[in-house]
Motif scaffolding. Structure first.
Motif, mmCIF file in Angstrom:
data_model
loop_
_atom_site.group_PDB
_atom_site.id
_atom_site.type_symbol
_atom_site.label_atom_id
_atom_site.label_comp_id
_atom_site.label_asym_id
_atom_site.label_seq_id
_atom_site.Cartn_x
_atom_site.Cartn_y
_atom_site.Cartn_z
ATOM 1 N N LEU A 56 79.699 13.560 -35.715
ATOM 2 C CA LEU A 56 79.224 14.879 -35.337
ATOM 3 C C LEU A 56 79.844 15.926 -36.262
ATOM 4 O O LEU A 56 80.824 15.663 -36.964
ATOM 5 N N HIS A 57 79.272 17.131 -36.242
ATOM 6 C CA HIS A 57 79.778 18.222 -37.068
ATOM 7 C C HIS A 57 81.227 18.544 -36.689
ATOM 8 O O HIS A 57 81.524 18.790 -35.520
ATOM 9 N N HIS A 58 82.126 18.494 -37.662
ATOM 10 C CA HIS A 58 83.560 18.752 -37.492
ATOM 11 C C HIS A 58 84.286 17.660 -36.703
ATOM 12 O O HIS A 58 85.462 17.841 -36.362
ATOM 13 N N MET A 59 83.648 16.543 -36.435
ATOM 14 C CA MET A 59 84.265 15.523 -35.583
ATOM 15 C C MET A 59 85.562 14.985 -36.174
ATOM 16 O O MET A 59 86.576 14.876 -35.473
ATOM 17 N N VAL A 60 85.572 14.678 -37.460
ATOM 18 C CA VAL A 60 86.783 14.130 -38.068
ATOM 19 C C VAL A 60 87.888 15.182 -38.078
ATOM 20 O O VAL A 60 89.048 14.886 -37.757
ATOM 21 N N ARG A 61 87.554 16.402 -38.425
ATOM 22 C CA ARG A 61 88.562 17.455 -38.476
ATOM 23 C C ARG A 61 89.116 17.773 -37.094
ATOM 24 O O ARG A 61 90.304 18.087 -36.951
ATOM 25 N N ASN A 62 88.290 17.683 -36.055
ATOM 26 C CA ASN A 62 88.775 17.924 -34.700
ATOM 27 C C ASN A 62 89.634 16.765 -34.197
ATOM 28 O O ASN A 62 90.618 16.978 -33.478
ATOM 29 N N ILE A 63 89.275 15.549 -34.580
ATOM 30 C CA ILE A 63 90.135 14.411 -34.260
ATOM 31 C C ILE A 63 91.484 14.575 -34.964
ATOM 32 O O ILE A 63 92.545 14.362 -34.358
ATOM 33 N N ALA A 64 91.448 14.962 -36.242
ATOM 34 C CA ALA A 64 92.695 15.171 -36.985
ATOM 35 C C ALA A 64 93.539 16.255 -36.333
ATOM 36 O O ALA A 64 94.769 16.142 -36.252
ATOM 37 N N GLY A 65 92.913 17.319 -35.853
ATOM 38 C CA GLY A 65 93.650 18.388 -35.193
ATOM 39 C C GLY A 65 94.367 17.918 -33.946
ATOM 40 O O GLY A 65 95.533 18.267 -33.701
ATOM 41 N N VAL A 66 93.685 17.099 -33.139
ATOM 42 C CA VAL A 66 94.306 16.555 -31.929
ATOM 43 C C VAL A 66 95.454 15.621 -32.297
ATOM 44 O O VAL A 66 96.553 15.693 -31.718
ATOM 45 N N LEU A 67 95.237 14.750 -33.277
ATOM 46 C CA LEU A 67 96.277 13.805 -33.669
ATOM 47 C C LEU A 67 97.497 14.511 -34.258
ATOM 48 O O LEU A 67 98.642 14.123 -34.004
ATOM 49 N N MET A 68 97.287 15.569 -35.033
ATOM 50 C CA MET A 68 98.403 16.311 -35.601
ATOM 51 C C MET A 68 99.190 17.035 -34.515
ATOM 52 O O MET A 68 100.423 17.114 -34.580
ATOM 53 N N THR A 69 98.505 17.563 -33.524
ATOM 54 C CA THR A 69 99.179 18.222 -32.409
ATOM 55 C C THR A 69 100.065 17.229 -31.657
ATOM 56 O O THR A 69 101.204 17.540 -31.281
ATOM 57 N N ILE A 70 99.546 16.025 -31.462
ATOM 58 C CA ILE A 70 100.327 14.975 -30.806
ATOM 59 C C ILE A 70 101.479 14.527 -31.692
ATOM 60 O O ILE A 70 102.618 14.379 -31.234
ATOM 61 N N GLY A 71 101.210 14.331 -32.980
ATOM 62 C CA GLY A 71 102.254 13.894 -33.901
ATOM 63 C C GLY A 71 103.389 14.889 -34.024
ATOM 64 O O GLY A 71 104.544 14.515 -34.254
ATOM 65 N N ALA A 72 103.076 16.181 -33.878
ATOM 66 C CA ALA A 72 104.099 17.225 -33.970
ATOM 67 C C ALA A 72 104.906 17.371 -32.682
ATOM 68 O O ALA A 72 105.838 18.183 -32.625
ATOM 69 N N GLY A 73 104.542 16.612 -31.657
ATOM 70 C CA GLY A 73 105.298 16.639 -30.416
ATOM 71 C C GLY A 73 104.860 17.675 -29.405
ATOM 72 O O GLY A 73 105.509 17.835 -28.362
ATOM 73 N N GLU A 74 103.767 18.389 -29.687
ATOM 74 C CA GLU A 74 103.305 19.406 -28.743
ATOM 75 C C GLU A 74 102.648 18.793 -27.517
ATOM 76 O O GLU A 74 102.640 19.399 -26.431
ATOM 77 N N ARG A 75 102.056 17.618 -27.694
ATOM 78 C CA ARG A 75 101.367 16.932 -26.600
ATOM 79 C C ARG A 75 101.722 15.447 -26.631
ATOM 80 O O ARG A 75 102.093 14.898 -27.669
ATOM 81 N N LYS A 76 101.539 14.773 -25.492
ATOM 82 C CA LYS A 76 101.736 13.339 -25.416
ATOM 83 C C LYS A 76 100.480 12.619 -25.918
ATOM 84 O O LYS A 76 99.398 13.203 -25.979
ATOM 85 N N SER A 77 100.629 11.342 -26.211
ATOM 86 C CA SER A 77 99.508 10.558 -26.728
ATOM 87 C C SER A 77 98.325 10.560 -25.772
ATOM 88 O O SER A 77 97.161 10.560 -26.204
ATOM 89 N N ALA A 85 94.944 12.822 -25.899
ATOM 90 C CA ALA A 85 93.708 12.485 -26.608
ATOM 91 C C ALA A 85 92.645 12.003 -25.624
ATOM 92 O O ALA A 85 91.465 12.367 -25.728
ATOM 93 N N GLU A 86 93.051 11.196 -24.657
ATOM 94 C CA GLU A 86 92.108 10.710 -23.642
ATOM 95 C C GLU A 86 91.626 11.854 -22.765
ATOM 96 O O GLU A 86 90.438 11.930 -22.409
ATOM 97 N N GLN A 87 92.525 12.774 -22.412
ATOM 98 C CA GLN A 87 92.149 13.912 -21.581
ATOM 99 C C GLN A 87 91.125 14.800 -22.290
ATOM 100 O O GLN A 87 90.159 15.269 -21.671
ATOM 101 N N VAL A 88 91.350 15.029 -23.574
ATOM 102 C CA VAL A 88 90.405 15.830 -24.356
ATOM 103 C C VAL A 88 89.048 15.138 -24.400
ATOM 104 O O VAL A 88 87.998 15.771 -24.195
ATOM 105 N N LEU A 89 89.050 13.853 -24.658
ATOM 106 C CA LEU A 89 87.799 13.095 -24.740
ATOM 107 C C LEU A 89 87.021 13.170 -23.437
ATOM 108 O O LEU A 89 85.808 13.438 -23.429
ATOM 109 N N GLU A 90 87.717 12.953 -22.313
ATOM 110 C CA GLU A 90 87.048 12.915 -21.014
ATOM 111 C C GLU A 90 86.560 14.294 -20.565
ATOM 112 O O GLU A 90 85.620 14.390 -19.770
ATOM 113 N N ALA A 91 87.156 15.350 -21.095
ATOM 114 C CA ALA A 91 86.750 16.707 -20.705
ATOM 115 C C ALA A 91 85.349 17.047 -21.196
ATOM 116 O O ALA A 91 84.644 17.853 -20.592
#
Length: 261
Positions: A191-212, A215-221
């Protein structure tokens, strides 16, 4: 006859793939170059439109023409009329039922993050910079929630025109080489921006702002507003497009495999 071609381009100085009236686009310069070789107007169909700043290592196009040219003439002729940031890597006549977009069976993208305190220099506009240390293990753990067939509404742009948000993410790998963190994504389509939005979520998790598990919560929303930032385009590469073997579209090895491996 129908001609298929594979393109490589640096998206840094383009407004994206699609032709625009008041901005420089990859489509416009490619069509202009091919039209000169064909000595007639050429309009191309692309496998996947890339956004402003996004690069391609093996973008696929097709076009129809009455001009009789051999493969060498299409490649050499087009490249002699293209700017330095675009090149044709391959071109051949194909069957008329080949379609660059609709014949594709998969797309491969690669996202590169320079993860160090100091900003990039010679890699500027070719990697995304993140100064905070990224925990790759937590990013890998988050990736398992996203692989498979899902409704990716939370990961698409607000202006995405796709009628169906369901995609099959076949592979999502995250790994580190020194200061470079790589995200490799393979799906039937994106989808449009799908990879960049996935990268944004993963970077937020990697930086310690959110737990792993975020990602599931975002997907299910199924709601883009809960997904956080859209990562910058600079580090995103369209690596290749997959096709059935019977269509004889070659797989082109990246010119710099140490960057996008």
């Amino acid at each position: 006859m129908r001609i298929a071609a594979i393109l490589e381009y640096d998206g840094s100085c383009f407004s994206g793939w699609q032709r625009q009236d008041q901005a420089r686009s990859v489509q416009a310069v490619v069509e202009e170059a091919l039209s000169k070789v064909a000595d007639e107007p050429v309009q191309v169909t692309v496998a996947g439109r890339t956004d402003a700043g996004v690069h391609a290592l093996a973008q696929v196009i097709h076009f129809d023409t009455t001009a009789a040219r051999n493969a060498y003439s299409w490649v050499r002729g087009a490249n002699s009329n293209l700017p330095d940031d675009v090149a044709v890597l391959w071109a051949e006549e194909v069957k008329n039922d080949f379609h660059a977009r609709y014949s594709a069976t998969g797309r491969y993208y690669h996202y590169i993050i320079l993860n160090r305190p100091i900003r990039p220099t010679y890699l500027a506009r070719h990697v995304t910079h993140e100064y905070r240390p990224l925990d790759v293990a937590s990013m890998q753990d988050a990736a398992r929630f996203l692989t498979g067939e899902h409704d990716f509404s939370s990961f698409r742009a607000a202006d995405c025109q796709a009628k169906n948000p369901v995609r099959t993410l076949r592979q999502l790998e995250i790994y580190r080489h020194s200061d470079l963190v790589h995200i490799h994504a393979h799906a039937n389509a994106f989808l449009h921006h799908m990879v960049r939005n996935i990268a944004g979520v993963l970077m937020t998790i990697g930086a310690g702002e959110r737990k792993s598990s975020w990602a599931e919560q975002v997907l299910e929303a199924r709601d883009r507003t809960v997904g956080g930032i859209t990562a910058a385009p600079d580090g995103l590469y369209l690596v290749s497009i997959g096709y059935p073997e019977t269509m004889n579209i070659p797989v082109v090895a990246p010119a710099f495999p140490q960057i996008v491996d």
